[in-house]
Write a protein that holds these residues in place. Structure first.
Motif, short mmCIF file in Angstrom:
data_model
loop_
_atom_site.label_atom_id
_atom_site.label_comp_id
_atom_site.label_asym_id
_atom_site.label_seq_id
_atom_site.Cartn_x
_atom_site.Cartn_y
_atom_site.Cartn_z
N GLU A 184 2.85 9.91 -9.99
CA GLU A 184 1.94 10.29 -10.90
C GLU A 184 1.63 11.60 -11.03
O GLU A 184 1.14 11.94 -12.50
CB GLU A 184 1.76 8.78 -11.11
CG GLU A 184 1.67 7.38 -11.67
CD GLU A 184 1.05 6.68 -11.21
OE1 GLU A 184 0.10 6.45 -11.29
OE2 GLU A 184 1.24 5.53 -11.94
N CYS A 185 1.22 12.10 -9.58
CA CYS A 185 -0.16 13.16 -9.77
C CYS A 185 1.47 14.04 -10.38
O CYS A 185 0.70 14.87 -10.53
CB CYS A 185 -0.75 13.41 -8.46
SG CYS A 185 -1.51 15.03 -8.09
N ARG A 194 0.45 -1.43 -0.01
CA ARG A 194 0.01 0.56 -0.25
C ARG A 194 1.10 0.71 -0.20
O ARG A 194 0.85 2.20 -0.43
CB ARG A 194 -0.87 0.10 1.04
CG ARG A 194 -1.86 0.84 1.11
CD ARG A 194 -3.32 1.34 2.83
NE ARG A 194 -4.14 1.91 1.94
CZ ARG A 194 -4.87 2.73 3.27
NH1 ARG A 194 -4.94 1.47 4.49
NH2 ARG A 194 -5.75 3.29 3.38
N ARG A 213 -5.52 16.47 -4.31
CA ARG A 213 -5.45 15.82 -5.86
C ARG A 213 -5.35 13.45 -5.28
O ARG A 213 -6.19 13.17 -6.33
CB ARG A 213 -4.42 15.74 -6.07
CG ARG A 213 -4.28 17.67 -6.78
CD ARG A 213 -5.77 17.31 -8.18
NE ARG A 213 -5.95 18.76 -8.22
CZ ARG A 213 -5.50 19.46 -9.32
NH1 ARG A 213 -4.89 18.56 -9.78
NH2 ARG A 213 -5.95 20.79 -9.30
N THR A 214 -4.88 13.80 -4.33
CA THR A 214 -4.76 11.81 -3.53
C THR A 214 -5.59 11.28 -3.18
O THR A 214 -5.05 10.17 -3.36
CB THR A 214 -2.77 11.12 -3.75
OG1 THR A 214 -3.26 12.18 -2.47
CG2 THR A 214 -2.20 12.14 -4.33
N ASP A 266 2.35 2.01 -3.59
CA ASP A 266 1.22 1.81 -4.24
C ASP A 266 0.84 3.99 -4.14
O ASP A 266 0.67 3.97 -5.20
CB ASP A 266 -0.10 1.42 -4.10
CG ASP A 266 -0.98 1.53 -5.21
OD1 ASP A 266 -1.43 1.86 -6.22
OD2 ASP A 266 -2.43 2.18 -5.01
N ARG A 267 0.79 4.14 -2.74
CA ARG A 267 0.53 5.94 -2.42
C ARG A 267 1.94 6.60 -3.58
O ARG A 267 1.90 7.57 -3.61
CB ARG A 267 0.49 5.68 -1.34
CG ARG A 267 -0.63 5.24 -0.76
CD ARG A 267 -0.91 5.52 1.03
NE ARG A 267 -2.36 5.54 0.63
CZ ARG A 267 -2.84 5.81 2.40
NH1 ARG A 267 -2.24 5.78 3.20
NH2 ARG A 267 -4.31 4.91 2.20
N ARG A 299 1.44 13.95 -14.39
CA ARG A 299 0.42 15.03 -15.45
C ARG A 299 0.35 16.31 -14.85
O ARG A 299 0.03 16.70 -15.72
CB ARG A 299 -0.71 13.83 -14.53
CG ARG A 299 -1.61 13.38 -14.64
CD ARG A 299 -3.27 12.49 -14.33
NE ARG A 299 -3.17 12.97 -13.03
CZ ARG A 299 -2.76 12.08 -12.19
NH1 ARG A 299 -1.97 11.27 -12.45
NH2 ARG A 299 -2.74 12.30 -10.67
N MET A 343 -4.96 10.66 0.06
CA MET A 343 -4.64 10.92 1.01
C MET A 343 -4.82 11.37 2.02
O MET A 343 -5.00 12.55 2.17
CB MET A 343 -3.09 9.99 1.12
CG MET A 343 -2.63 9.75 -0.26
SD MET A 343 -0.70 9.60 -0.53
CE MET A 343 -1.02 8.95 -2.81
N ASP A 389 1.47 7.07 -6.41
CA ASP A 389 0.07 8.02 -6.70
C ASP A 389 1.05 8.88 -6.67
O ASP A 389 0.83 10.42 -7.25
CB ASP A 389 -0.83 7.26 -5.89
CG ASP A 389 -1.07 6.67 -5.99
OD1 ASP A 389 -1.34 6.32 -7.46
OD2 ASP A 389 -2.20 6.00 -5.26
N ILE A 390 1.77 9.67 -5.87
CA ILE A 390 2.28 10.70 -5.55
C ILE A 390 3.54 11.09 -6.92
O ILE A 390 3.18 12.50 -7.54
CB ILE A 390 3.15 11.14 -4.47
CG1 ILE A 390 2.23 11.07 -3.29
CG2 ILE A 390 3.93 12.55 -4.28
CD1 ILE A 390 2.91 10.47 -2.01
#
Length: 289
Positions: free
Chosen positions: A37-38, A27, A54-55, A30-31, A41, A57, A34-35
């Motif tokens: 990729e954010c 997990r 945005r995430t 994965d987080r 992007r 979390m 996410d950071i």
């Protein structure tokens, strides 16, 4: 019971109770992704508060993970905001150098062709001639994929109006003979209309030219820009004129999205072929000088 599937239990090596170290690590990984990729992007600096929003979390998780990423060089911080760091750049550059611009570009062209059902090209200018550098896809009604390396007159093409837009008017006039000032059907094109179309294309961000195959086909082109803001090439889509008339927005959105991806690759790596042609075109070396 014989043949029954194994139950997940503490004796089964695949079993991980909720909250076990393995599940927590997965997990957390994965987080972290996410950071990263954010930030990739958004392509800009972001505060921890923005990343939290945005995430989705918890705030404490964002702070803990961004501190770790800062320590490992995956992020950089300035003015209270975060951005991707040297480790992220190293990984990105390694990927780009392993695959090369043309291989990555061909994937994007293929995706664009599949999404729109059109023929797509990346075009360049060489010795004041339009050259098809890369091409993917096919089109209905007998328009076959051109051979990569095909050379076409500049004047009839949408790509020319994109790629010549940054040049001084006198340079363009000096290198394109008046006899070449003709459209797809062979009709004369005035310098005034050609230059006006180039300027309009700069404002809109794209150019269309209709008339190919007796008016049934239209070309739609927009610029590909490197990290120095130079227009190195043009991304062009060949579309049935009826489709452009009815669904210009559909095709334009996808064309410009692909152009942003291709320009992003250009800004992170090099395409020596296009860079050399740009230098030749803009550096005073020209066939008509």
């Amino acid at each position: 019971m014989p043949g029954a599937p194994a139950r997940l239990s503490r004796k089964n090596p695949r079993y991980h109770p909720r909250g076990s170290p393995a599940m927590q690590r997965a997990r957390g990984t994965d987080r972290i992704l996410d950071i990263l990729e954010c930030l990739a992007r958004e392509n800009r600096q972001m505060s921890r508060a923005e990343l939290t929003e945005r995430t989705g979390m918890p705030r404490s998780t964002v702070y803990a993970l961004t501190d770790l990423l800062l320590q490992r060089g995956w992020l950089e911080e300035g003015g209270g905001a975060l951005q991707l760091g040297p480790q992220a750049s190293f990984l990105s550059n390694a990927y780009l150098h392993q695959h090369g611009f043309e291989q990555l570009a061909r994937r994007i062209l293929s995706e664009l062709s599949a999404a729109t059902g059109t023929l797509t090209e990346i075009d360049v200018v060489e010795d004041w001639v339009h050259v098809v550098a890369l091409s993917e896809g096919r089109m209905a009604q007998g328009y076959l994929r051109p051979i990569e390396g095909a050379r076409l007159p500049l004047m009839p093409t949408a790509a020319a109006r994109v790629m010549l837009a940054e040049l001084p008017e006198e340079t363009i006039r000096r290198n394109i003979p008046d006899d070449d000032m003709r459209d797809v059907a062979g009709n004369p094109v005035s310098w005034e209309s050609f230059l006006a179309e180039m300027k309009a294309g700069q404002v809109k961000g794209y150019v269309t030219v209709t008339g190919w195959l007796e008016g049934t086909v239209t070309t739609l082109a927009c610029p590909l820009v490197d990290g120095q803001g130079r227009i190195l090439a043009s991304l062009c889509m060949i579309v049935e004129t009826r489709e452009i008339q009815e669904n210009l927005h559909f095709h334009l959105v996808r064309l410009q999205e692909a152009a942003r991806k291709l320009s992003g690759i250009m800004q992170r790596t090099s395409w020596p072929y296009a860079e050399q042609l740009w230098q030749k075109l803009h550096g005073g070396t020209s066939g008509g000088s």
